[in-house]
Design a protein around this motif. Sequence first.
Motif, PDB file in Angstrom:
ATOM      1  N   GLY A 189      14.512 -11.106  -7.076  1.00 40.18           N
ATOM      2  CA  GLY A 189      13.455 -10.761  -6.140  1.00 40.18           C
ATOM      3  C   GLY A 189      12.441  -9.768  -6.661  1.00 40.18           C
ATOM      4  N   LEU A 190      12.472  -9.467  -7.969  1.00 40.67           N
ATOM      5  CA  LEU A 190      11.558  -8.475  -8.536  1.00 40.67           C
ATOM      6  C   LEU A 190      10.389  -9.177  -9.225  1.00 40.67           C
ATOM      7  N   SER A 191       9.171  -8.726  -8.942  1.00 37.68           N
ATOM      8  CA  SER A 191       7.975  -9.249  -9.596  1.00 37.68           C
ATOM      9  C   SER A 191       7.003  -8.104  -9.816  1.00 37.68           C
ATOM     10  N   GLY A 192       5.988  -8.345 -10.653  1.00 34.51           N
ATOM     11  CA  GLY A 192       5.039  -7.282 -10.945  1.00 34.51           C
ATOM     12  C   GLY A 192       3.709  -7.820 -11.419  1.00 34.51           C
ATOM     13  N   PHE A 193       2.744  -6.927 -11.540  1.00 38.55           N
ATOM     14  CA  PHE A 193       1.431  -7.282 -12.055  1.00 38.55           C
ATOM     15  C   PHE A 193       0.876  -6.100 -12.833  1.00 38.55           C
ATOM     16  N   ALA A 194      -0.120  -6.389 -13.674  1.00 36.29           N
ATOM     17  CA  ALA A 194      -0.805  -5.340 -14.427  1.00 36.29           C
ATOM     18  C   ALA A 194      -2.192  -5.830 -14.793  1.00 36.29           C
ATOM     19  N   SER A 247      -4.402  -0.966 -13.580  1.00 35.56           N
ATOM     20  CA  SER A 247      -3.573  -1.020 -12.379  1.00 35.56           C
ATOM     21  C   SER A 247      -2.267  -1.704 -12.738  1.00 35.56           C
ATOM     22  N   PHE A 248      -1.188  -1.287 -12.089  1.00 36.36           N
ATOM     23  CA  PHE A 248       0.074  -2.009 -12.235  1.00 36.36           C
ATOM     24  C   PHE A 248       0.894  -1.792 -10.973  1.00 36.36           C
ATOM     25  N   GLY A 249       1.818  -2.703 -10.723  1.00 32.84           N
ATOM     26  CA  GLY A 249       2.634  -2.587  -9.527  1.00 32.84           C
ATOM     27  C   GLY A 249       3.869  -3.455  -9.593  1.00 32.84           C
ATOM     28  N   LEU A 250       4.827  -3.165  -8.719  1.00 34.29           N
ATOM     29  CA  LEU A 250       6.088  -3.911  -8.620  1.00 34.29           C
ATOM     30  C   LEU A 250       6.362  -4.233  -7.161  1.00 34.29           C
ATOM     31  N   THR A 251       6.999  -5.378  -6.942  1.00 34.18           N
ATOM     32  CA  THR A 251       7.441  -5.773  -5.608  1.00 34.18           C
ATOM     33  C   THR A 251       8.899  -6.197  -5.683  1.00 34.18           C
ATOM     34  N   LYS A 252       9.685  -5.704  -4.758  1.00 34.06           N
ATOM     35  CA  LYS A 252      11.097  -6.063  -4.678  1.00 34.06           C
ATOM     36  C   LYS A 252      11.342  -6.745  -3.332  1.00 34.06           C
ATOM     37  N   LEU A 279     -11.058  -5.480  -4.494  1.00 35.41           N
ATOM     38  CA  LEU A 279     -11.424  -5.689  -5.890  1.00 35.41           C
ATOM     39  C   LEU A 279     -10.957  -4.564  -6.802  1.00 35.41           C
ATOM     40  N   VAL A 280     -10.362  -3.515  -6.220  1.00 38.93           N
ATOM     41  CA  VAL A 280      -9.766  -2.471  -7.050  1.00 38.93           C
ATOM     42  C   VAL A 280      -8.621  -3.077  -7.856  1.00 38.93           C
ATOM     43  N   GLY A 281      -8.636  -2.866  -9.146  1.00 37.07           N
ATOM     44  CA  GLY A 281      -7.612  -3.453 -10.006  1.00 37.07           C
ATOM     45  C   GLY A 281      -8.010  -4.775 -10.614  1.00 37.07           C
TER      46      GLY A 281
END
Length: 738
Positions: free
Chosen positions: A596-601, A641-646, A82-84
């Motif tokens: 192939g790049l995605s992200g969240f925030a 929170s934020f992050g990226l996935t490749k 639940l963090v983020g």
Amino acid sequence: MNLRLSRLVPSLAFTTSFAIAQVQLPPAEPGVKIADPFVKLDTLVVSATRTEKPLIEVPASVSVVSLKDRENKGLLRIGEELVGVPGVTLRQEQSGVEAALVIRGAPERHLNDTFLLLLDGVPFVTPDDEVLLESVPYGAVDRVEVVRGPVSALYGRGGVSGAVAYSTREVGDQAAGELTLSYGSNNYFAPSLVYGTPVSDTNRLLVRLGHERGDGWRDRTARRSSSAFLKDVWQVTPKLELTLSGSYSDTEQQIASHLPLRADGSIVAVTGGREANTNIDDARSERTLWFGTARAKLAVSDAVEATFTLHHRDNDSLYNGGFNEGFDEVAETIRWNGFRGDGSDQTTFAEAQVSWKTARNHLLVGANHEWIASQDRETWTGQYGFDFATFDFYFYNQFRSYRTGALLNKADWIQDRLLDADTDVKVGALFVQDEFKATDRLTLTVGARLDRFERDVAFGPTTEENGTVTLPGSRKADSDDNLSPKFSALYQWTPQLSTYFAYGEGFSPAFGPVWSFGGRDTTLKPETARNFEVGVKGEFFDRALGLTATVYRLERQDLLQYVADGVATKTINAGKQRAEGLELQARFDLRAVAEGLSGFASYTYTDAKWIKNRFIVDEFTGEEIDLSGKSVVRVPKHQFSFGLTKNLPAAGLALSAWYDYVGDYPVDGLNQLVDGAHGLANISLTWRPKQASQWEWSVVVRNAFDKEYNLLRGTSREPVEAYPGAPRQFLTTLRYAF
């Protein structure tokens, strides 16, 4: 009734088993599929309305955390998923014991008593009206839905600020299994197996087995746990489906101590540093828990479906630990209350629900009843009584040198039984909800629930070490009822854009922990809450951007407070609290930038304050405290929170990086210290070879830059303790699908 000091006794919590095994089997094609932490808005959810519908059509602020996201992040402790999540603050201070959540700035009175925990729709609430997250079989969980805002109109007591709804693994139609082996920092080791198969044309079975052990990164914080989960689905007739599930877990966790905290926020240096554990000897938590659930779904007709649920669980627990009584920097000692609590509770839950659908209406009507029987035994060990030499009163105190680790006053210890209580709790309810499609785009929802709740406690006599009776036995009972309404309106502008307004109420019986119930004033009212919110949900740029935003105001009143009356404790209704805030979450498909790049925030703003909170702290001395206008402790105003996935499909690789930030928060009730901000960077690498796609290997590094941070706590008067956050942690996992 048992004695208590003026300060609140921290809640007793225990832990159950978990593992990082998988439910959804890896896809056979090359490449790695990394799930977004925030799923698409066409994802079906249930918990916010008790009806299955896409997120974009739900008039509530809801987040979904998938199993794959938990796996990608290498999460080992329940609550960490639940963090983020917007609107949620996690406090996990004692090495896997007492995972505490605050939703929308509604602070707990004791332990997790302002939100509701659901497992497959069944409430997991203790006889003290608390939530123990550790009672959930974490390894059996498939996904988590977080509903922000009161849910008492659907689920009853405890749903003041929201609900965390865990769903167990689904049973597939094809035979498939997965074997998982994980190894990590501090000798963490966790093998697990999940296997599902059709037994016959009408029966499907899933079994999951798991074990884990680890030394812990602090001294004397080892953990071991074993668990088993089974789900069996029978298609009894074309219209009747029966699902049977059961879980067993056995866990032991050693408990770490705090580090002494000065009023200015600096930490007292102790021998052994951040890894030191100065808790009382043999500080540990043990829990053995099993439950079984039977659910029948009957399609009465194309429009009418009936669901019947019967659930029983049995929980045996032990908590042996010390409660912080302060420190003496001159004498270099820490003072503890020596405590052991033995508990056992048995819960039976029964519910019937009927769903009736027409072209414009979806009507739900239901009733449930819950019975809980519990037995609590509290034993206190330490130095007790008034010391004229120091002019101090000792409540079962154990003095430990934080330089040498030696116990200094053991010759003065006594041992007394201060609580021997048998508790019966009964909760009955009727609920109704109607979703009415006023137009093709406008949906109105109204609902209400009437709860009747009772508690009856038989207190045994309190006794001294020599068996002398100090207080005779007694009995205390109380009952009350509460009506919780809800209303919402959702307008869907396009298939990818909706807005909504929602109003809902929540309540807690405000019976408080059993130890505080003996002197209860039966005229006390339930705690209540009202919530107003407006939200927007949308997907834009050909679904490359998904965004949800919510603005809310949560108001609580008749809050329960614990007050010391000499050395005894009583409860009163005192105070009003409100929280206002903004919750944002977004996901990005960035293939236009890079394939192939995605992200969240996500971002959370929370302004939680006491509107009125003035009361006598100690009736014996007449000491008064006024927290009116002060911010609620340990609720940060800002979190993000934020992050990226490749994804690199040709190489079968996926690389993820994410950052979680928690802003400063008030440490003590008077807001004399505001501190605690920290941000943690994390990375994970997953590889699935093309030639053997049934294999998957991943490495996760949490707190990748080894940032030193602390979780700070205080009383209503002053800061008192710091729990050091975990240093850099590694976890590697090998999965084999068959």
